[in-house]
Design a protein around this motif. Structure first.
Motif, PDB file in Angstrom:
ATOM      1  N   PHE A 217      40.426  46.837  64.887  1.00 52.00           N
ATOM      2  CA  PHE A 217      38.772  47.523  64.424  1.00 52.00           C
ATOM      3  C   PHE A 217      38.381  48.433  65.840  1.00 52.00           C
ATOM      4  CE2 PHE A 217      34.111  47.056  65.526  1.00 52.00           C
ATOM      5  CZ  PHE A 217      33.801  47.477  64.234  1.00 52.00           C
ATOM      6  N   ALA A 218      38.003  49.590  65.161  1.00 51.30           N
ATOM      7  CA  ALA A 218      37.632  50.715  66.019  1.00 51.30           C
ATOM      8  C   ALA A 218      36.183  50.581  66.341  1.00 51.30           C
ATOM      9  CB  ALA A 218      38.047  52.215  65.488  1.00 51.30           C
ATOM     10  N   ALA A 219      35.648  50.092  67.600  1.00 51.06           N
ATOM     11  CA  ALA A 219      34.337  49.818  67.697  1.00 51.06           C
ATOM     12  C   ALA A 219      33.717  51.301  68.260  1.00 51.06           C
ATOM     13  CB  ALA A 219      34.211  48.945  68.833  1.00 51.06           C
ATOM     14  N   GLN A 220      32.245  51.257  67.551  1.00 58.24           N
ATOM     15  CA  GLN A 220      31.523  52.537  67.708  1.00 58.24           C
ATOM     16  C   GLN A 220      30.298  52.302  68.691  1.00 58.24           C
ATOM     17  OE1 GLN A 220      32.584  53.704  63.528  1.00 58.24           O
ATOM     18  NE2 GLN A 220      31.957  55.569  64.483  1.00 58.24           N
ATOM     19  N   ALA A 221      29.819  52.946  69.197  1.00 56.10           N
ATOM     20  CA  ALA A 221      28.445  52.698  70.013  1.00 56.10           C
ATOM     21  C   ALA A 221      27.038  52.977  68.878  1.00 56.10           C
ATOM     22  CB  ALA A 221      28.304  53.524  71.251  1.00 56.10           C
ATOM     23  N   LEU A 222      27.266  54.174  68.112  1.00 55.75           N
ATOM     24  CA  LEU A 222      26.344  54.820  67.157  1.00 55.75           C
ATOM     25  C   LEU A 222      26.137  53.966  66.151  1.00 55.75           C
ATOM     26  CD1 LEU A 222      26.581  58.478  67.882  1.00 55.75           C
ATOM     27  CD2 LEU A 222      25.042  56.928  69.033  1.00 55.75           C
ATOM     28  N   VAL A 223      27.177  53.667  65.396  1.00 56.29           N
ATOM     29  CA  VAL A 223      27.044  52.937  64.197  1.00 56.29           C
ATOM     30  C   VAL A 223      27.740  51.743  63.918  1.00 56.29           C
ATOM     31  CG1 VAL A 223      26.461  55.334  63.017  1.00 56.29           C
ATOM     32  CG2 VAL A 223      28.886  54.355  63.208  1.00 56.29           C
ATOM     33  N   PRO A 224      27.228  50.833  63.285  1.00 60.63           N
ATOM     34  CA  PRO A 224      25.931  50.908  62.708  1.00 60.63           C
ATOM     35  C   PRO A 224      24.991  50.493  63.733  1.00 60.63           C
ATOM     36  CG  PRO A 224      27.088  48.751  62.159  1.00 60.63           C
ATOM     37  CD  PRO A 224      28.247  49.440  62.870  1.00 60.63           C
ATOM     38  N   GLU A 228      21.668  43.401  64.015  1.00 63.18           N
ATOM     39  CA  GLU A 228      21.900  42.474  62.766  1.00 63.18           C
ATOM     40  C   GLU A 228      23.117  42.870  62.022  1.00 63.18           C
ATOM     41  OE1 GLU A 228      18.101  44.504  60.897  1.00 63.18           O
ATOM     42  OE2 GLU A 228      19.010  43.944  62.716  1.00 63.18           O
ATOM     43  N   GLU A 229      23.218  44.216  61.884  1.00 68.16           N
ATOM     44  CA  GLU A 229      24.637  44.884  61.045  1.00 68.16           C
ATOM     45  C   GLU A 229      25.698  44.578  62.037  1.00 68.16           C
ATOM     46  OE1 GLU A 229      22.112  48.351  58.501  1.00 68.16           O
ATOM     47  OE2 GLU A 229      23.112  48.583  60.519  1.00 68.16           O
ATOM     48  N   ARG A 230      25.508  44.916  63.305  1.00 71.48           N
ATOM     49  CA  ARG A 230      26.676  44.663  64.361  1.00 71.48           C
ATOM     50  C   ARG A 230      27.216  43.544  64.493  1.00 71.48           C
ATOM     51  NH1 ARG A 230      27.200  49.571  67.091  1.00 71.48           N
ATOM     52  NH2 ARG A 230      28.297  48.813  68.791  1.00 71.48           N
ATOM     53  N   ALA A 231      26.331  42.508  64.378  1.00 71.08           N
ATOM     54  CA  ALA A 231      26.516  40.850  64.348  1.00 71.08           C
ATOM     55  C   ALA A 231      27.249  40.580  62.946  1.00 71.08           C
ATOM     56  CB  ALA A 231      25.245  40.017  64.383  1.00 71.08           C
ATOM     57  N   ALA A 232      26.868  41.443  61.948  1.00 76.94           N
ATOM     58  CA  ALA A 232      27.769  40.971  60.849  1.00 76.94           C
ATOM     59  C   ALA A 232      28.946  41.239  60.865  1.00 76.94           C
ATOM     60  CB  ALA A 232      26.901  41.801  59.578  1.00 76.94           C
ATOM     61  N   ILE A 233      29.372  42.553  61.628  1.00 77.34           N
ATOM     62  CA  ILE A 233      30.722  43.088  61.751  1.00 77.34           C
ATOM     63  C   ILE A 233      31.520  41.970  62.546  1.00 77.34           C
ATOM     64  CG2 ILE A 233      32.012  44.913  62.914  1.00 77.34           C
ATOM     65  CD1 ILE A 233      30.185  46.961  61.654  1.00 77.34           C
ATOM     66  N   ALA A 234      30.893  41.456  63.646  1.00 69.35           N
ATOM     67  CA  ALA A 234      31.593  40.491  64.495  1.00 69.35           C
ATOM     68  C   ALA A 234      31.875  39.136  63.442  1.00 69.35           C
ATOM     69  CB  ALA A 234      30.479  40.214  65.582  1.00 69.35           C
ATOM     70  N   TYR A 269      30.322  44.866  71.697  1.00 70.46           N
ATOM     71  CA  TYR A 269      30.820  43.753  70.767  1.00 70.46           C
ATOM     72  C   TYR A 269      31.280  42.655  71.762  1.00 70.46           C
ATOM     73  CZ  TYR A 269      30.699  46.309  66.710  1.00 70.46           C
ATOM     74  OH  TYR A 269      30.156  46.918  65.500  1.00 70.46           O
ATOM     75  N   THR A 270      31.376  42.848  72.833  1.00 65.57           N
ATOM     76  CA  THR A 270      31.856  41.686  74.046  1.00 65.57           C
ATOM     77  C   THR A 270      30.536  40.940  74.055  1.00 65.57           C
ATOM     78  OG1 THR A 270      31.053  43.267  75.742  1.00 65.57           O
ATOM     79  CG2 THR A 270      33.654  43.137  75.468  1.00 65.57           C
ATOM     80  N   ARG A 271      29.593  41.588  73.983  1.00 68.98           N
ATOM     81  CA  ARG A 271      28.319  40.444  73.999  1.00 68.98           C
ATOM     82  C   ARG A 271      28.105  39.707  72.754  1.00 68.98           C
ATOM     83  NH1 ARG A 271      23.209  43.828  74.961  1.00 68.98           N
ATOM     84  NH2 ARG A 271      24.277  44.547  76.904  1.00 68.98           N
ATOM     85  N   LEU A 272      28.566  40.381  71.615  1.00 67.44           N
ATOM     86  CA  LEU A 272      28.405  39.708  70.333  1.00 67.44           C
ATOM     87  C   LEU A 272      29.325  38.441  70.060  1.00 67.44           C
ATOM     88  CD1 LEU A 272      27.940  42.872  67.927  1.00 67.44           C
ATOM     89  CD2 LEU A 272      26.143  41.317  68.809  1.00 67.44           C
ATOM     90  N   PHE A 273      30.456  38.583  70.880  1.00 66.80           N
ATOM     91  CA  PHE A 273      31.348  37.614  70.783  1.00 66.80           C
ATOM     92  C   PHE A 273      31.304  36.579  72.092  1.00 66.80           C
ATOM     93  CE2 PHE A 273      33.672  40.784  68.509  1.00 66.80           C
ATOM     94  CZ  PHE A 273      33.759  40.166  67.300  1.00 66.80           C
ATOM     95  N   ALA A 274      29.908  36.460  72.624  1.00 65.30           N
ATOM     96  CA  ALA A 274      30.004  35.465  74.208  1.00 65.30           C
ATOM     97  C   ALA A 274      30.013  34.625  73.748  1.00 65.30           C
ATOM     98  CB  ALA A 274      28.651  36.295  74.535  1.00 65.30           C
ATOM     99  N   GLY A 275      29.540  33.980  72.464  1.00 62.40           N
ATOM    100  CA  GLY A 275      29.401  32.211  71.905  1.00 62.40           C
ATOM    101  C   GLY A 275      30.785  31.837  71.620  1.00 62.40           C
ATOM    102  N   GLY A 276      32.027  32.510  71.651  1.00 62.68           N
ATOM    103  CA  GLY A 276      33.099  32.110  71.391  1.00 62.68           C
ATOM    104  C   GLY A 276      33.656  32.965  70.276  1.00 62.68           C
TER     105      GLY A 276
END
Length: 468
Positions: A217-224, A228-234, A269-276
Motif C-alpha cells: 500500500f503506497a501511503a499518501q499524505a494528501l489523500v484521502p 475517517e477515510e484514512r481510518a477506513a483504509i487502515a 498510518y503509524t498512528r492509525l494502527f497504534a491499537g494493534g
C-alpha cells in the motif's frame, strides 16, 4: 536521447519526492556529470531519505552537496552550470529562481513536478511560469498544462519526459501491449464510470510474479484527507492481512518519525494502527523499487507509485471507494482499468492497465520524450545570447513580502529578524485568504468539481502549507 557529455547541470532540491525525481531525471541522461544541491529548508531530506531517493538513479552520494540558503549563490557562481533544474514545491522554485536570476552567468532554468500532475493546478504553473522550460510526463499532462496556460495567460514552454523512476524491468510497450490486447485487456474507456471498470472474477491478462506475494500500500499524505477515510483504509488493510495470513500487507511510508516529507501528513498510518495490527501487516521505509520486488500487487488512492509499479510489471488497484474526483487526484485513472474497491483489495484481484490508456498516460515511447533535446537547444541559444531571460519578478509587497517568501520556505533555517516579523504578520493574512477562497468554492466557483477538464483554476483544497 543525446548524451550529456560536457554539459554542466545542477539540480536544486530539498524534499524527498523532488530529490528522487531530480536524481532520477538527471541520472537518465547518458554521460551527464550532474550535481545535486540540497538546500536546507524545513522539508530537506534526512540522510536515510537521501539514500532511498538516490537508490537506482545512477547519481552517487558524492554528487550531492548540502548548503544553507545564504551560501547557494556563491556556490552556483563557482560552479557556473549550463542548466539548473529547480526541483521543489512552488514557493521553493520561486525563491531559488530569484537566486539564479542574480547570477552573473545565468544558466537555463528547468522545473517540473515529481510525479503524476493531473489535474494540472494553477499554482503549479504560476510558481514555475518563469522557468525556461517546464517538464511534464505524459501527453495528457502536456495538453492539460497548455490548456491551463491558455486559460490564465501563461506561456511557459513545455517538454515531455518519461517519469524516470518508471523505467522498470518490464516496460509496457511493444510485446507487453500486444499480449494484454490479445488477452482482452480490461474494460473501460475515456469516459468510463469507475464501477464499470471493476473486474468480474480474475484479471484478464494478469501476469503472475513467481515468489511475489506482498500487497504493498503506497501511503499518501494528501489523500484521502478526512480522518475517517484514512481510518477506513487502515481497517481495509487489516482485513486484507487477516484474509490471507500467508502474505504480507506492506504499508510503504515516506518518512520516519522526525523526518519531513513533501506534504504534511496530519494523520499518519503509524498512528492509525497504534491499537494493534496483524503480524503480517508491516511498515516499510525501503525505496519503492525495493518494496516492489516482492509485490504481488500495489494499492493506492492516487500515488505515482502506481506508475512505478506498472513499469515493473506489478499490477495495481487504484482505490475508488471514496469516489473518483479531482480532489482525490485520481481522475487520471479513469479509463485505465485500474480502479477498484475494497473487495478487490481483500481478494487480491489486482489489475493491469488498459492498452488504450497507456500511451497518453506516462507510457509513451521513449523516442517521444523531447525534454533533453529542448534543454540542449536552450543552452545553445543562451550561449549565443539569443535566449531572453524569463526573470522571476520582485515580490509586489517589497522587502517585507520577500522576507515572507523566504521565511515560509526556509522555516527554522531562516534566522533573520525580517523573516520572523513577516511570518508573525503573514500567517493571519494567509488564513484569511484561505477562508475567502473556500467561500468562493462554496459559491460554485470551483473547477476542482468540473469533470470536463484536466486542470483547475482555484488553489488546491488540501490546506498543505509549505510552512511547518
Amino acid at each position: 536521447m543525446t548524451a550529456g557529455a560536457g554539459m554542466r547541470v545542477v539540480g536544486i532540491a530539498d524534499a524527498d519526492s523532488f530529490v528522487k525525481w531530480a536524481a532520477s531525471l538527471l541520472g537518465s541522461v547518458p554521460d551527464l556529470r550532474a550535481q545535486l544541491l540540497l538546500v536546507r529548508t524545513q522539508l530537506t531530506v534526512s540522510a536515510a531519505q537521501e539514500r532511498a531517493a538516490l537508490a537506482g538513479t545512477g547519481l552517487s552520494a558524492d554528487a550531492v552537496t548540502r548548503l544553507d540558503f545564504d551560501r547557494v549563490r556563491e556556490w552556483l557562481e563557482a560552479q557556473r552550470p549550463d542548466v539548473v533544474l529547480l526541483a521543489g514545491r512552488g514557493p521553493f522554485v520561486r525563491l531559488l529562481g530569484r537566486v539564479v536570476d542574480a547570477l552573473p552567468h545565468r544558466p537555463v532554468t528547468v522545473s517540473g513536478l515529481p510525479g503524476m500532475a493531473i489535474p494540472a493546478q494553477r499554482g503549479a504553473l504560476d510558481y514555475r511560469r518563469h522557468s525556461d522550460l517546464l517538464i511534464v510526463h505524459s501527453h495528457r499532462e502536456r495538453r492539460a498544462f497548455a490548456e491551463l496556460g491558455a486559460r490564465i495567460g501563461v506561456r511557459t514552454p513545455l517538454a515531455l519526459a518519461t517519469l524516470p523512476f518508471a523505467r522498470g524491468r518490464e516496460r509496457w510497450g511493444g510485446s507487453r501491449l500486444r499480449e494484454s490486447a490479445a488477452a482482452g485487456g480490461l474494460s473501460g474507456g475515456a469516459g468510463g464510470i469507475a464501477l464499470a471498470e471493476r473486474p468480474v472474477g480474475g484479471t484478464p491478462g494478469a501476469v503472475r510474479r513467481p515468489g511475489a506475494t506482498d500487497v504493498v500500500f503506497a501511503a499518501q499524505a494528501l489523500v484521502p484527507r478526512r480522518p475517517e477515510e484514512r481510518a477506513a483504509i487502515a481497517a481495509l488493510l487489516v482485513r486484507a492481512a487477516e484474509a490471507d495470513p500467508s502474505r504480507r500487507v506492506v504499508v510503504k511510508l515516506r518518512s520516519r518519525p522526525g523526518e519531513a516529507e513533501t506534504h504534511l501528513d496530519r494523520d499518519p498510518y503509524t498512528r492509525l494502527f497504534a491499537g494493534g495490527r496483524p503480524a503480517n501487516l508491516v511498515f516499510s521505509h525501503a525505496p519503492m523499487a525495493t518494496a516492489l520486488e516482492s509485490a504481488a500487487g500495489l494499492v493506492t488512492v492516487s500515488s505515482t507509485a502506481a506508475v512505478e509499479a506498472l513499469a515493473h510489471g506489478v499490477p495495481v488497484i487504484a482505490l475508488d471507494r471514496f469516489g473518483v474526483h479531482k480532489s482525490l487526484l485520481n481522475t487520471v485513472f479513469v479509463g485505465s482499468g485500474l480502479l477498484g474497491g475494497a473487495g478487490e483489495v481483500v481478494a487480491g484481484r489486482f489489475r493491469h492497465p488498459h492498452p488504450s490508456w497507456l500511451r497518453d498516460n506516462y507510457f509513451h515511447p521513449e523516442a517521444e520524450s523531447d525534454w533533453w533535446d529542448r534543454v540542449q537547444e536552450l543552452v545553445a541559444l543562451r550561449r549565443a545570447g539569443a535566449l531572453p531571460h524569463r526573470r522571476v519578478p520582485a515580490a509586489r509587497g517589497g522587502v517585507f513580502h520577500e522576507a515572507w517568501h523566504r521565511a515560509s520556505v526556509l522555516g527554522r533555517a531562516d534566522r533573520s529578524l525580517t523573516g520572523g516579523l513577516a511570518l508573525a504578520a503573514g500567517v493571519p493574512v494567509t488564513h484569511a485568504l484561505s477562508a475567502l477562497r473556500a467561500s468562493r468554492r462554496r459559491a460554485g466557483q470551483d473547477t476542482w468539481a468540473d469533470p470536463t477538464t484536466d486542470y483547475t483554476l482555484e488553489p488546491n483544497p488540501f490546506q498543505d502549507s509549505i510552512r511547518r
